[in-house]
Design an enzyme around this catalytic site. Structure first.
Site, PDB file in Angstrom:
ATOM      1  CB  ILE A  97      -0.921   0.060   1.198  1.00  0.00           C
ATOM      2  CG1 ILE A  97      -1.722  -1.304   1.191  1.00  0.00           C
ATOM      3  CG2 ILE A  97      -1.863   1.228   1.121  1.00  0.00           C
ATOM      4  CD1 ILE A  97      -2.561  -1.439   2.519  1.00  0.00           C
ATOM      5  CG  ASN A 146      12.607  -3.240   7.381  1.00  0.00           C
ATOM      6  OD1 ASN A 146      11.995  -3.120   6.135  1.00  0.00           O
ATOM      7  ND2 ASN A 146      12.380  -3.756   8.409  1.00  0.00           N
ATOM      8  CB  ILE A 197       9.249   2.219  12.630  1.00  0.00           C
ATOM      9  CG1 ILE A 197       8.637   0.740  12.964  1.00  0.00           C
ATOM     10  CG2 ILE A 197       8.838   2.696  11.316  1.00  0.00           C
ATOM     11  CD1 ILE A 197       7.101   0.663  12.755  1.00  0.00           C
ATOM     12  CD  GLN A 214       4.103  -9.722  11.926  1.00  0.00           C
ATOM     13  OE1 GLN A 214       4.128  -9.994  10.849  1.00  0.00           O
ATOM     14  NE2 GLN A 214       3.151  -9.649  12.855  1.00  0.00           N
ATOM     15  CE1 TYR A 232      -1.047  -6.351  11.448  1.00  0.00           C
ATOM     16  CE2 TYR A 232      -3.342  -6.882  11.213  1.00  0.00           C
ATOM     17  CZ  TYR A 232      -2.330  -6.008  10.930  1.00  0.00           C
ATOM     18  OH  TYR A 232      -2.409  -5.342   9.965  1.00  0.00           O
ATOM     19  CB  VAL A 247      -6.599 -14.541  -0.231  1.00  0.00           C
ATOM     20  CG1 VAL A 247      -7.369 -13.613  -0.178  1.00  0.00           C
ATOM     21  CG2 VAL A 247      -7.457 -15.952  -0.726  1.00  0.00           C
ATOM     22  N   GLY A 304      -9.839 -21.467  14.530  1.00  0.00           N
ATOM     23  CA  GLY A 304      -9.676 -19.914  14.748  1.00  0.00           C
ATOM     24  C   GLY A 304      -9.713 -19.088  13.524  1.00  0.00           C
TER      25      GLY A 304
END
Length: 295
Positions: free
Chosen positions: A15, A35, A43, A66, A131, A171, A254
């Site tokens: 993005i 990086n 960062i 991440q 996350y 995906v 999950g």
């Protein structure tokens, strides 16, 4: 937005690179902290403030992260070190140099297993991943910095963003790469799990609108449409004119079953709504993957 000094964290990513190109095209002076580029600056690095002080950016797009949910599940401390502590490093540097606005790439993952669809911004989280927890925590820090330290922000909770340049582990990328390479496509479960797919061009547009606006707070960015993986694959088969070889695997525990974001708040306050249909966005994405595989 033009003639602004802008800094993008994660500006070499999927993005972030699209956003960088559009901002440069519009005549802005853009600095990228990533990086993966020539600066090689993370960062979490203590030298980040020196870059901010040297550039004196007016606007920050904080898109570095991440992003692997599986990694966050297996290594939550590592995820937090980047997505929370790294974000705090960015916010502290931004505050010290007097940044006028920060736009943060948040995620639909803050909701976890939503029970209302399309999901509104005030929905209570239910079992979010580490996350999603990190993204929600960063939003809370942004609210603190805005209210107490005069650093206005917009947090954009992105649905499933797709488009050219996306890594093939996502995906849509994996579907295109597999079908073009005549490889088998593996789908966990029965393929009826849904996602809200939003095109990267629409995401870039709303990111710039958010930076220009006087709005403060969190906004969902999606399409309000649920598309199952089976439906997605059928559209991709129609676009590529190829039949996929599909293998349905046992579903992982999950796994999120449904996802769709309400975007009424973004329509009203950011004057944004998606312009790409899924079919249109997938056609552009297909052209990019086709070119990549031919080189």
């Amino acid at each position: 937005m033009s003639n602004k000094k802008i800094l993008i964290t994660g500006g070499e990513g999927f993005i972030g690179s699209h956003l960088r190109d559009k901002l440069v095209e519009n005549g802005n002076k853009v600095t990228v902290v990533d990086n993966k580029n020539k600066t090689g600056l993370d960062i979490c690095d203590d030298r980040l403030f020196d870059v901010f002080e040297d550039i004196q950016p007016e606007v920050i797009f904080h898109f570095a992260a991440q992003t692997n949910v599986r990694v966050s599940n297996e290594q939550p401390a590592q995820d937090a070190s980047v997505n929370i502590m790294g974000s705090l490093n960015v916010l502290d540097a931004a505050r010290k140099v007097g940044v006028k606005k920060i736009v943060f790439a948040s995620s639909a993952a803050v909701y976890g297993e939503a029970s209302t669809f399309p999901t509104p911004e005030d929905a209570a989280p239910d079992r979010p991943s580490p996350y999603g927890i990190a993204k929600a925590t960063t939003e809370k820090y942004l609210a603190y910095y805005s209210q107490s330290l005069n650093l206005p922000f917009v947090a954009l909770r992105f649905a499933n963003v797709y488009g050219p340049r996306q890594h093939s582990t996502a995906v849509i990328g994996s579907f295109f790469e597999s079908i073009l390479s005549e490889k088998e496509i593996s789908i966990h479960g029965n393929g009826e799990q849904t996602r809200d797919f939003v095109f990267v061009g629409d995401v870039v547009r709303v990111s710039i609108l958010a930076a220009q606006s006087s709005a403060i707070g969190a906004y969902n960015i999606g399409t309000e449409k649920e598309t199952s993986l089976n439906e997605l694959l059928k559209i991709i088969e129609d676009i590529t004119q190829r039949k996929a070889k599909v293998y349905y695997e046992r579903e992982k525990s999950g796994g999120q079953q449904r996802s769709s974001l309400s975007i009424g708040k973004a329509k009203k306050e950011l004057k944004w709504e998606p312009s790409y249909t899924l079919a249109h966005g997938l056609e552009e994405t297909f052209e990019w993957y086709k070119q990549q595989l031919s080189t």
